[in-house]
Design a protein around this motif. Sequence first.
Motif, PDB file in Angstrom:
ATOM      1  N   GLY A  63       0.795  -1.217   0.000  1.00  0.00           N
ATOM      2  CA  GLY A  63       0.000   0.000   0.000  1.00  0.00           C
ATOM      3  C   GLY A  63       0.827   1.265   0.000  1.00  0.00           C
ATOM      4  N   THR A  64       2.140   1.120   0.059  1.00  0.00           N
ATOM      5  CA  THR A  64       2.992   2.310   0.097  1.00  0.00           C
ATOM      6  C   THR A  64       3.925   2.338  -1.104  1.00  0.00           C
ATOM      7  N   GLY A  65       4.483   3.501  -1.369  1.00  0.00           N
ATOM      8  CA  GLY A  65       5.455   3.639  -2.436  1.00  0.00           C
ATOM      9  C   GLY A  65       4.873   4.039  -3.771  1.00  0.00           C
ATOM     10  N   PHE A  66       3.564   4.258  -3.832  1.00  0.00           N
ATOM     11  CA  PHE A  66       2.923   4.659  -5.082  1.00  0.00           C
ATOM     12  C   PHE A  66       2.831   6.183  -5.159  1.00  0.00           C
ATOM     13  N   THR A  67       3.159   6.728  -6.315  1.00  0.00           N
ATOM     14  CA  THR A  67       2.912   8.151  -6.534  1.00  0.00           C
ATOM     15  C   THR A  67       1.428   8.322  -6.878  1.00  0.00           C
ATOM     16  N   ALA A  68       0.935   9.535  -6.830  1.00  0.00           N
ATOM     17  CA  ALA A  68      -0.458   9.796  -7.215  1.00  0.00           C
ATOM     18  C   ALA A  68      -0.693   9.384  -8.662  1.00  0.00           C
ATOM     19  N   ALA A  69       0.283   9.655  -9.532  1.00  0.00           N
ATOM     20  CA  ALA A  69       0.142   9.294 -10.946  1.00  0.00           C
ATOM     21  C   ALA A  69       0.107   7.777 -11.133  1.00  0.00           C
ATOM     22  N   SER A  70       0.948   7.041 -10.401  1.00  0.00           N
ATOM     23  CA  SER A  70       0.938   5.581 -10.545  1.00  0.00           C
ATOM     24  C   SER A  70      -0.351   4.995  -9.991  1.00  0.00           C
ATOM     25  N   ARG A  71      -0.893   5.573  -8.923  1.00  0.00           N
ATOM     26  CA  ARG A  71      -2.183   5.104  -8.395  1.00  0.00           C
ATOM     27  C   ARG A  71      -3.285   5.285  -9.442  1.00  0.00           C
ATOM     28  N   ARG A  72      -3.293   6.436 -10.109  1.00  0.00           N
ATOM     29  CA  ARG A  72      -4.317   6.675 -11.150  1.00  0.00           C
ATOM     30  C   ARG A  72      -4.135   5.695 -12.311  1.00  0.00           C
ATOM     31  N   SER A  73      -2.899   5.453 -12.699  1.00  0.00           N
ATOM     32  CA  SER A  73      -2.620   4.553 -13.814  1.00  0.00           C
ATOM     33  C   SER A  73      -3.033   3.112 -13.485  1.00  0.00           C
ATOM     34  N   ILE A  74      -2.698   2.646 -12.295  1.00  0.00           N
ATOM     35  CA  ILE A  74      -3.076   1.296 -11.876  1.00  0.00           C
ATOM     36  C   ILE A  74      -4.589   1.179 -11.782  1.00  0.00           C
ATOM     37  N   ARG A  75      -5.232   2.189 -11.225  1.00  0.00           N
ATOM     38  CA  ARG A  75      -6.695   2.184 -11.108  1.00  0.00           C
ATOM     39  C   ARG A  75      -7.340   2.131 -12.491  1.00  0.00           C
ATOM     40  N   ALA A  76      -6.839   2.918 -13.433  1.00  0.00           N
ATOM     41  CA  ALA A  76      -7.403   2.937 -14.791  1.00  0.00           C
ATOM     42  C   ALA A  76      -7.193   1.597 -15.488  1.00  0.00           C
ATOM     43  N   ALA A  77      -6.027   0.967 -15.285  1.00  0.00           N
ATOM     44  CA  ALA A  77      -5.733  -0.321 -15.927  1.00  0.00           C
ATOM     45  C   ALA A  77      -6.648  -1.420 -15.404  1.00  0.00           C
ATOM     46  N   GLY A  78      -7.036  -1.326 -14.162  1.00  0.00           N
ATOM     47  CA  GLY A  78      -7.902  -2.347 -13.566  1.00  0.00           C
ATOM     48  C   GLY A  78      -9.348  -1.922 -13.476  1.00  0.00           C
ATOM     49  N   GLN A  79      -9.688  -0.872 -14.203  1.00  0.00           N
ATOM     50  CA  GLN A  79     -11.042  -0.316 -14.111  1.00  0.00           C
ATOM     51  C   GLN A  79     -12.084  -1.347 -14.512  1.00  0.00           C
ATOM     52  N   GLY A  80     -13.048  -1.492 -13.713  1.00  0.00           N
ATOM     53  CA  GLY A  80     -14.174  -2.370 -13.945  1.00  0.00           C
ATOM     54  C   GLY A  80     -15.193  -2.061 -12.871  1.00  0.00           C
ATOM     55  N   PRO A  81     -16.326  -2.714 -12.907  1.00  0.00           N
ATOM     56  CA  PRO A  81     -17.295  -2.423 -11.866  1.00  0.00           C
ATOM     57  C   PRO A  81     -16.754  -2.836 -10.505  1.00  0.00           C
ATOM     58  N   PRO A  82     -16.850  -1.956  -9.497  1.00  0.00           N
ATOM     59  CA  PRO A  82     -16.351  -2.321  -8.176  1.00  0.00           C
ATOM     60  C   PRO A  82     -17.161  -3.475  -7.608  1.00  0.00           C
ATOM     61  N   ARG A  83     -16.490  -4.329  -6.848  1.00  0.00           N
ATOM     62  CA  ARG A  83     -17.149  -5.473  -6.227  1.00  0.00           C
ATOM     63  C   ARG A  83     -17.047  -5.378  -4.722  1.00  0.00           C
ATOM     64  N   ASN A  84     -18.085  -5.781  -4.060  1.00  0.00           N
ATOM     65  CA  ASN A  84     -18.056  -5.858  -2.601  1.00  0.00           C
ATOM     66  C   ASN A  84     -17.831  -7.293  -2.154  1.00  0.00           C
ATOM     67  N   GLN A  85     -17.931  -8.236  -3.076  1.00  0.00           N
ATOM     68  CA  GLN A  85     -17.759  -9.657  -2.777  1.00  0.00           C
ATOM     69  C   GLN A  85     -16.673 -10.223  -3.672  1.00  0.00           C
TER      70      GLN A  85
END
Length: 71
Positions: A46-68
Amino acid sequence: MVSRLTTEAVIVGAAPGNGANATTFGGLVLAGHVPGGRLRCIGGVGTGFTAASRRSIRAAGQGPPRNQPAR
């Protein structure tokens, strides 16, 4: 001499972020391949990510969020 062990990992999940990370993620859940082609959880990061890398990783894994977990 420094010795390091490395392995390949797959992102299998993400913990929700809060505060400045509310739009991305708080941490990533990682798994590694085991014999038989299955995945086994090996931990998280959970550490060591820049704001830009967090956005990039989030965009690459973008899909409907799941609670299960996926079945």
